[in-house]
Design a protein around this motif. Structure first.
Motif, short mmCIF file in Angstrom:
data_model
loop_
_atom_site.label_atom_id
_atom_site.label_comp_id
_atom_site.label_asym_id
_atom_site.label_seq_id
_atom_site.Cartn_x
_atom_site.Cartn_y
_atom_site.Cartn_z
N TYR A 129 0.62 -1.10 0.28
CA TYR A 129 -0.19 0.23 -0.07
C TYR A 129 0.77 1.14 0.32
CZ TYR A 129 -3.99 -2.76 1.25
OH TYR A 129 -4.98 -3.79 1.57
N PRO A 130 0.46 1.89 -0.87
CA PRO A 130 1.41 3.28 -1.07
C PRO A 130 1.27 4.04 0.26
CG PRO A 130 1.07 3.67 -2.98
CD PRO A 130 -0.33 1.96 -1.80
N LEU A 131 2.38 4.54 0.56
CA LEU A 131 1.61 5.87 2.03
C LEU A 131 0.10 6.62 2.39
CD1 LEU A 131 5.30 7.49 3.93
CD2 LEU A 131 3.67 5.99 4.35
N GLN A 132 0.46 7.17 0.77
CA GLN A 132 -0.72 8.15 1.05
C GLN A 132 -2.23 7.49 1.31
OE1 GLN A 132 1.37 8.08 -1.46
NE2 GLN A 132 0.31 8.03 -3.51
N ASN A 133 -2.37 5.70 0.84
CA ASN A 133 -2.89 5.27 1.44
C ASN A 133 -3.48 4.44 2.16
OD1 ASN A 133 -3.76 5.97 -1.53
ND2 ASN A 133 -3.65 4.16 -2.36
N VAL A 134 -2.59 4.48 3.38
CA VAL A 134 -2.92 4.41 4.66
C VAL A 134 -3.64 5.36 5.49
CG1 VAL A 134 -1.13 3.37 6.45
CG2 VAL A 134 -0.71 2.64 4.15
N ARG A 135 -4.52 4.93 6.77
CA ARG A 135 -4.73 5.22 7.35
C ARG A 135 -4.77 4.72 8.66
NH1 ARG A 135 -5.02 7.66 3.88
NH2 ARG A 135 -7.12 8.92 2.56
N ASN A 136 -4.32 5.62 9.74
CA ASN A 136 -3.81 4.84 11.34
C ASN A 136 -5.25 5.92 11.65
OD1 ASN A 136 -1.84 3.50 10.93
ND2 ASN A 136 -0.67 4.74 11.00
N ILE A 137 -6.06 5.29 12.31
CA ILE A 137 -7.38 5.90 12.79
C ILE A 137 -7.09 5.29 14.40
CG2 ILE A 137 -8.44 6.83 11.03
CD1 ILE A 137 -10.22 4.79 11.67
N GLY A 138 -8.56 5.78 14.79
CA GLY A 138 -8.70 5.70 16.30
C GLY A 138 -10.04 5.74 16.77
N ILE A 139 -10.63 5.26 17.20
CA ILE A 139 -12.36 5.60 17.18
C ILE A 139 -12.49 6.07 18.80
CG2 ILE A 139 -15.09 4.19 17.22
CD1 ILE A 139 -13.86 3.08 15.41
N MET A 140 -13.11 6.94 19.20
CA MET A 140 -13.18 7.71 20.70
C MET A 140 -14.03 7.82 20.64
SD MET A 140 -10.83 11.23 19.93
CE MET A 140 -12.05 12.25 19.68
N ALA A 141 -14.81 7.02 21.83
CA ALA A 141 -16.57 7.92 22.40
C ALA A 141 -16.63 7.45 23.50
CB ALA A 141 -17.29 6.89 21.84
N HIS A 142 -16.93 8.40 24.16
CA HIS A 142 -18.27 8.35 25.35
C HIS A 142 -18.86 6.69 25.52
CE1 HIS A 142 -20.36 8.65 29.04
NE2 HIS A 142 -20.10 9.16 29.14
#
Length: 465
Positions: A5-18
């Motif tokens: 996967y090229p770098l611009q197609n990588v997403r490091n995400i978190g899911i934050m919530a109550h």
């Protein structure tokens, strides 16, 4: 082996919530729709993949942030993305885990309950994310429950969080009549007539919503035009902008922390998740879009070193979570900031000043794992074989050492004395407590000199259990 996967197609995400906004259910659905789990896990049945510790399944809450890798084919531009999903805990007791995961993320999805809206813990987590400059989009979940009110949540986000909340979707119906979503950017309506959520029907916007949709679209376009002079001129000339222009400008504004697009749906009923994944790819930053990581020289802490997010730079990464694993011993979750790392090679732990050998590099899929020969800048992986590494340590190459700032953790707020049922249990208990303290820096254990009792200290009662 080259990067898939090229770098611009990588997403490091978190899911934050109550706590009960439905964060883990949302994560579960993301895993399901992106093809990582075959059967849907339900939190209240105790089979959710993200909640893989026995205690979590029993209580229906998420304790340890599991990092999971999924891939998603974006509907809008047909590009294949790799999304590294980090599930963060929502209870105040576990603040340290939330802060730690925010440091390794590039963007986040904030999940709000359509009825509860912005709750106190959402505020805490929101401000933590602002402190670490994490761009975020919002997902209003549980649109199908009694008292669900999308517009109220948007209003609360603006008033309580001082966020520039911009709806890019509007719900069709609410509570038990919630049956679809209108895309504000393209002005198309999508209906969920299939209960599994796999099939989505496109249709006409309901007549009673046309004015509302036009208003939301105008508001959005005006905001977007205000971020760029060229767009502003086109907007004045033509009165509208193309879908491409809106998306591109919106993405830029999200990454610059100027706006938070708001989406809606109900994870439990499988509505709105695919659109959420598209939005993650459309608006949240890749590792290339955020600032390069800054660290310090090992000998001179005033001297700053910048590492570019690039495979050709020297390797450096941050150990953000240590987990005791029944199969391989100690698993060390690591965010790779620069360079590459091969399985079987040596790394230098610059925080402790020790050399360590990485025996395996694993890509984690919640409960399953896959061994990979090497990892690249911008990825999140689990490393096996590190003996002395603890949470917050920097891993790098020995000839080019760097220390990424060590994380500062809050002091424990509650103390409890404990004792084993039998004398023989004393040693076992001590070992178990030391292991816990290694995994979680806000948990401390010591022996009180005056009474001889074992004292444990942590962030709250739930935490200590």
């Amino acid at each position: 082996m080259a990067r898939i996967y090229p770098l611009q197609n990588v997403r490091n995400i978190g899911i934050m919530a109550h706590i009960d906004a439905g964060k883990t259910t949302t994560s579960e659905r993301i895993l399901f729709f992106s093809g990582k789990t075959r059967k849907l896990g339900e939190v209240h049945e105790g089979t959710a993949v993200m909640d893989s510790m026995a205690q979590e399944q029993e209580r229906g809450i998420t304790i340890a942030s599991a990092a999971t890798t999924v891939h998603w084919l974006n509907h809008y531009n047909n590009v294949d993305y790799r999304i590294n999903l980090i599930d963060t805990p929502g209870h105040v007791d576990f603040t340290v885990e939330v802060e730690r995961s925010l440091r390794v993320l590039d963007g986040a999805v904030a999940v709000f309950c359509a009825k509860g809206g912005v709750e106190p813990q959402s505020e805490t987590v929101w401000h933590q994310a602002s402190k670490y400059n994490v761009p975020r989009i919002a997902f209003v979940n549980k649109m199908d429950i009694n008292g669900a009110n999308f517009h109220n949540v948007v209003k609360m986000m603006r008033e309580r969080l001082k966020a520039n909340a911009m709806p890019i979707q509007l719900p069709i119906g609410k509570e038990e009549t919630f049956r679809g979503i209108v895309d504000v950017i393209t002005k198309k309506a999508f209906f969920y007539n299939d209960p599994t959520g796999m099939k989505i029907d496109e249709g006409e916007i309901p007549a009673d919503m046309i004015d509302e949709v036009n208003l939301a679209h105008e508001e959005l376009v005006e905001f977007v035009a205000g971020t760029d002079d060229e767009l502003m001129e086109k907007f004045f000339a033509e009165g509208d902008l193309s879908v491409d222009e809106i998306k591109k400008a919106l993405r830029k504004a999200v990454i610059e922390l100027k706006v938070n697009p708001v989406l809606c749906g109900t994870a439990y009923k499988n509505k709105g998740i695919q659109k959420l994944l598209d939005a993650v790819c459309d608006y949240l930053p890749s590792p290339v879009d955020v600032d390069h990581v800054v660290g310090f020289d090992v000998k001179d802490h005033d001297k700053k070193i910048v590492r570019k997010t690039d495979d050709d730079e020297p390797f450096c990464g941050l150990a953000f979570k240590i987990v005791a694993d029944p199969f391989v011993g100690k698993l060390c979750y690591c965010r790779v900031y620069s360079g590459t790392l091969q399985a079987g090679s040596y790394v230098y732990n610059s925080t402790k000043g020790k050399r360590e050998r990485v025996t395996k590099v694993l890509q984690m899929h919640a409960a399953q794992r896959e061994e990979i020969p090497e990892t690249y800048a911008g990825e999140i992986v689990a490393l096996v074989g590190l003996k002395d590494t603890t949470t917050g340590d920097t891993l790098c190459v020995e000839k080019d050492p760097i220390v990424l700032e060590s994380m500062v953790f809050p002091e424990p707020v509650i103390k409890v004395a404990i004792e084993p049922k039998t004398k023989a249990g004393q040693e076992k208990m001590t070992l178990a407590l030391i292991k816990l303290a290694e995994e979680d820096p806000t948990f401390k254990t010591y022996t009180d000199q005056e009474t001889g009792q074992t004292i444990i200290a942590g962030m709250g009662e739930l935490h200590l259990e």
